[in-house]
Design an enzyme around this catalytic site. Structure first.
Site, PDB file in Angstrom:
ATOM      1  N   LYS A 180      41.284  -6.515 -54.071  1.00 34.00           N
ATOM      2  CA  LYS A 180      40.392  -7.676 -53.945  1.00 34.00           C
ATOM      3  C   LYS A 180      41.212  -8.928 -53.642  1.00 34.00           C
ATOM      4  CE  LYS A 180      38.929 -10.873 -56.204  1.00 34.00           C
ATOM      5  NZ  LYS A 180      39.067 -11.901 -55.150  1.00 34.00           N
ATOM      6  N   CYS A 289      55.009 -18.494 -57.309  1.00 34.53           N
ATOM      7  CA  CYS A 289      55.104 -18.233 -58.750  1.00 34.53           C
ATOM      8  C   CYS A 289      56.531 -18.455 -59.238  1.00 34.53           C
ATOM      9  CB  CYS A 289      54.651 -16.816 -59.056  1.00 34.53           C
ATOM     10  SG  CYS A 289      55.584 -15.552 -58.170  1.00 34.53           S
ATOM     11  N   GLU A 390      52.215 -26.007 -64.662  1.00 32.34           N
ATOM     12  CA  GLU A 390      52.519 -25.489 -63.326  1.00 32.34           C
ATOM     13  C   GLU A 390      51.783 -26.351 -62.293  1.00 32.34           C
ATOM     14  OE1 GLU A 390      50.847 -21.647 -62.207  1.00 32.34           O
ATOM     15  OE2 GLU A 390      52.703 -21.085 -61.216  1.00 32.34           O
TER      16      GLU A 390
HETATM   17  P1  NAD Z   1      43.629 -17.409 -59.437  1.00 34.52           P
HETATM   18  O1  NAD Z   1      43.872 -16.943 -60.805  1.00 34.52           O
HETATM   19  O2  NAD Z   1      42.707 -18.545 -59.218  1.00 34.52           O
HETATM   20  O3  NAD Z   1      43.056 -16.218 -58.532  1.00 34.52           O
HETATM   21  C1  NAD Z   1      43.730 -14.979 -58.413  1.00 34.52           C
HETATM   22  C2  NAD Z   1      42.732 -13.906 -58.031  1.00 34.52           C
HETATM   23  O4  NAD Z   1      41.808 -13.725 -59.108  1.00 34.52           O
HETATM   24  C3  NAD Z   1      41.883 -14.218 -56.797  1.00 34.52           C
HETATM   25  O5  NAD Z   1      41.719 -13.033 -56.043  1.00 34.52           O
HETATM   26  C4  NAD Z   1      40.560 -14.671 -57.408  1.00 34.52           C
HETATM   27  O6  NAD Z   1      39.451 -14.480 -56.540  1.00 34.52           O
HETATM   28  C5  NAD Z   1      40.471 -13.730 -58.604  1.00 34.52           C
HETATM   29  N1  NAD Z   1      39.580 -14.181 -59.671  1.00 34.52           N
HETATM   30  C6  NAD Z   1      39.200 -15.455 -59.968  1.00 34.52           C
HETATM   31  N2  NAD Z   1      38.402 -15.459 -61.054  1.00 34.52           N
HETATM   32  C7  NAD Z   1      38.266 -14.172 -61.459  1.00 34.52           C
HETATM   33  C8  NAD Z   1      37.582 -13.533 -62.524  1.00 34.52           C
HETATM   34  N3  NAD Z   1      36.865 -14.223 -63.399  1.00 34.52           N
HETATM   35  N4  NAD Z   1      37.679 -12.199 -62.651  1.00 34.52           N
HETATM   36  C9  NAD Z   1      38.436 -11.477 -61.784  1.00 34.52           C
HETATM   37  N5  NAD Z   1      39.098 -12.016 -60.739  1.00 34.52           N
HETATM   38  C10 NAD Z   1      39.020 -13.357 -60.578  1.00 34.52           C
HETATM   39  O7  NAD Z   1      45.063 -17.728 -58.833  1.00 34.52           O
HETATM   40  P2  NAD Z   1      45.440 -18.306 -57.411  1.00 34.52           P
HETATM   41  O8  NAD Z   1      45.162 -19.763 -57.366  1.00 34.52           O
HETATM   42  O9  NAD Z   1      44.870 -17.444 -56.324  1.00 34.52           O
HETATM   43  O10 NAD Z   1      47.024 -18.030 -57.404  1.00 34.52           O
HETATM   44  C11 NAD Z   1      47.928 -18.919 -57.961  1.00 34.52           C
HETATM   45  C12 NAD Z   1      48.449 -18.419 -59.298  1.00 34.52           C
HETATM   46  O11 NAD Z   1      48.973 -17.115 -59.165  1.00 34.52           O
HETATM   47  C13 NAD Z   1      49.594 -19.272 -59.796  1.00 34.52           C
HETATM   48  O12 NAD Z   1      49.488 -19.458 -61.187  1.00 34.52           O
HETATM   49  C14 NAD Z   1      50.817 -18.425 -59.460  1.00 34.52           C
HETATM   50  O13 NAD Z   1      51.952 -18.725 -60.226  1.00 34.52           O
HETATM   51  C15 NAD Z   1      50.300 -17.054 -59.714  1.00 34.52           C
HETATM   52  N6  NAD Z   1      51.085 -16.042 -58.999  1.00 34.52           N
HETATM   53  C16 NAD Z   1      51.893 -15.195 -59.717  1.00 34.52           C
HETATM   54  C17 NAD Z   1      52.696 -14.256 -59.045  1.00 34.52           C
HETATM   55  C18 NAD Z   1      53.617 -13.321 -59.790  1.00 34.52           C
HETATM   56  O14 NAD Z   1      54.095 -12.364 -59.193  1.00 34.52           O
HETATM   57  N7  NAD Z   1      53.900 -13.548 -61.060  1.00 34.52           N
HETATM   58  C19 NAD Z   1      52.645 -14.174 -57.644  1.00 34.52           C
HETATM   59  C20 NAD Z   1      51.810 -15.052 -56.960  1.00 34.52           C
HETATM   60  C21 NAD Z   1      51.023 -15.978 -57.654  1.00 34.52           C
END
Ligand code: NAD
Length: 488
Positions: A180, A289, A390
């Site tokens: 997803k 991240c 962050e």
């Molecule tokens: P986000 O948490 O807003 O969204 C991530 C995913 O979760 C998206 O696909 C979104 O549609 C989905 N989502 C949102 N609400 C949901 C719910 N209630 N239930 C299930 N799925 C849901 O994050 P973002 O803004 O897309 O990404 C940025 C964040 O991701 C930052 O905090 C970054 O540090 C982190 N990140 C971590 C890594 C890692 O490997 N540790 C890698 C990339 C990004």
């Protein structure tokens, strides 16, 4: 900008052998952050399509599991070759998705290839164990089995990276997947789904269903999903943990960070400044991240290092993400730009440190895109919001330290623990840093370069579970013990 012909093809959901362009979650007008203009209309999955995707994955998983390990190995290798051959299209779609500069984008496809090749290699090598049973001649036969269907929820910043790290091991372990991606970056993931089909993987083994939070939650709650791997923010992870609690569903989380980058006076300062700029505000405009957003500098080189850092940051070329010379693109959206500029404004008005470069939205020919200057604050207290939250934008804090103990204390004084960087020419100190820094990855004199053989994941609130290496394969398996008796 001339629309890329691949865009329309990638605006779809892939479920089983179907390509769906009209879905129950509605349609999303996808904006290219480089220009602020709509570049594609994305059909969004709702609960209906999530259910169809899980069913199709479940049927395909039985077919996958019935294949010999050798055949599964060959198919994953074929997929790696298909991704390799499609590198240019994948890279361009990745730019259309979230405006990562084209100079960086091919690296993500290459990473996908490396993870597929690496985990293909494990398919016919992962072994189990035989353990004795005290008091008898029976044996415990311990083996690992797939969960069945794994839901892989990826973020917009590097969706191909999230797919590489989770989908390759999940498939190698014998699972089917439902990916997803978010509505903000669905195009390259859908293209990857198409490649899975052309490479000959069973239809439905890899389903791709772009959608928003509702689709994500439907996937987490679906009883046909055996495990969820989530990459994203801590705030969403908490919601997922609550939703998964109903079905007591296993989870692994790759979350955010507020990583420290420690520069000792004995380091190669040019190299350290280059890495601090690259892994700070420049890479993905700080939307990574692994962003080293807290740069800790030994006091004896503090002024000199700031100069080098500012020089490296100011020399970076900001511009059109499709221009091969661009090093830094825009941030993801208008709302992200507003939020990040708000963080900067707040820090300035509160007197949190000294703004030494950047701080503004970029105007001129880039004014319609969401470009923010790479921004550096010096003398930032580690207990300020700037140093604790962050920012997820091109904003870094520089702070001085006097002793190694103080550097470690500041570095570890955060709720996160994803990565930590240290620069030193002292071999013994390098080892001490590895031991003392509380992070899932410690990078000494180098940048964050995720390779399939190195497990990656967070300490503390940066997540749990590991992707990469044998740990990454185990993440997508459950353990079965079979006791075989020879008595009677
Ligand atoms: P986000 O948490 O807003 O969204 C991530 C995913 O979760 C998206 O696909 C979104 O549609 C989905 N989502 C949102 N609400 C949901 C719910 N209630 N239930 C299930 N799925 C849901 O994050 P973002 O803004 O897309 O990404 C940025 C964040 O991701 C930052 O905090 C970054 O540090 C982190 N990140 C971590 C890594 C890692 O490997 N540790 C890698 C990339 C990004």
């Amino acid at each position: 900008m001339t629309p890329d012909p691949m865009l329309a093809a990638a605006a779809a959901l892939l479920i089983g052998d179907e390509r769906i362009t009209d879905a129950s979650g509605g349609a999303y007008e996808h904006v290219f952050p480089g220009t602020g203009t709509v570049n594609a209309t994305i059909p969004l999955a709702g609960a209906e399509e999530i259910d169809a995707a899980v069913r199709s994955a479940s049927a395909a998983q039985r077919e996958w599991a019935a294949l010999s390990p050798g055949r599964r190995h060959d198919l994953l290798r074929a997929l790696a070759r298909a991704v390799e051959a499609d590198a240019e299209t994948l890279a361009r779609l990745n730019v259309h998705d979230y405006a990562v500069p084209i100079a960086m984008s091919p690296g993500q496809g290459a990473m996908l290839v490396r993870f597929l090749d690496y985990y293909a290699g494990w398919v016919d090598k992962a072994t189990g164990e035989i353990a004795p049973v005290a008091g008898s001649h029976d044996i415990n036969m311990i083996q690992r089995e797939p969960y069945g269907v794994v839901g892989v929820i990826v973020p917009w910043n590097g969706p191909l990276v999230g797919i590489a790290m989770a989908v390759a091991p999940a498939l190698a372990a014998g699972n089917a997947v439902v990916i997803k991606p978010p509505e903000l970056a669905p195009l390259a993931p859908v293209r990857f789904g198409e490649l899975c089909r052309t490479a000959g993987l069973p239809a439905g083994l890899v389903n791709v269903v772009p959608g928003g939070p509702a689709a994500g939650e439907a996937l987490v709650r679906h009883p046909g999903v055996g495990k969820i791997h989530f990459t994203g923010s801590g705030a969403t992870a908490r919601k997922i943990a609550v939703a998964a609690a109903d079905g007591l569903k296993p989870l692994s989380f790759e979350l955010g960070g507020k990583s420290a980058n420690i520069v000792f006076a004995d380091a190669d300062l040019d190299r350290a400044a280059g890495i601090a700029a690259f892994m700070g505000p420049l890479t993905q405009s700080g939307q990574s991240c692994a962003c080293g957003s807290r740069i800790l500098v030994e006091r004896s080189i503090y002024p000199e290092f700031q100069e080098r850092l500012v020089h490296a940051v100011r020399n970076a070329s900001i511009g059109d993400p499709f221009d091969p010379s661009t090093q830094m693109g825009p941030v993801i959206s208008q709302s992200a730009a507003d939020r990040i500029l708000g963080v900067i404004k707040e820090a300035v008005s509160q007197g949190t440190g000294r703004l030494i470069t950047g701080g503004n939205r970029v105007g001129g020919p880039l004014a319609d895109g969401y470009f923010i200057e790479p921004t550096v604050f010096a003398d930032v207290p580690n207990d300020s919001p700037l140093a604790r939250i962050e920012t997820f934008g091109p904003v870094v804090s520089v702070m001085p330290f006097d002793t190694e103990d103080e550097a470690v204390a500041i570095a570890n004084d955060t709720e996160y623990g994803l990565v930590a960087y240290a620069h030193t020419s002292d071999f013994a100190r390098a080892h001490r840093m590895v031991r003392r820094l509380q992070a899932g990855s410690v990078w000494i004199n180098t940048f964050s370069d995720i390779q399939p053989s190195g497990p990656y994941g967070g300490y503390k609130r940066s997540g749990y579970g590991r992707l990469g290496g044998i740990e990454g394969l185990h993440e997508f398996t459950q353990v079965k013990n079979a006791r075989i008796t020879f008595d009677g």
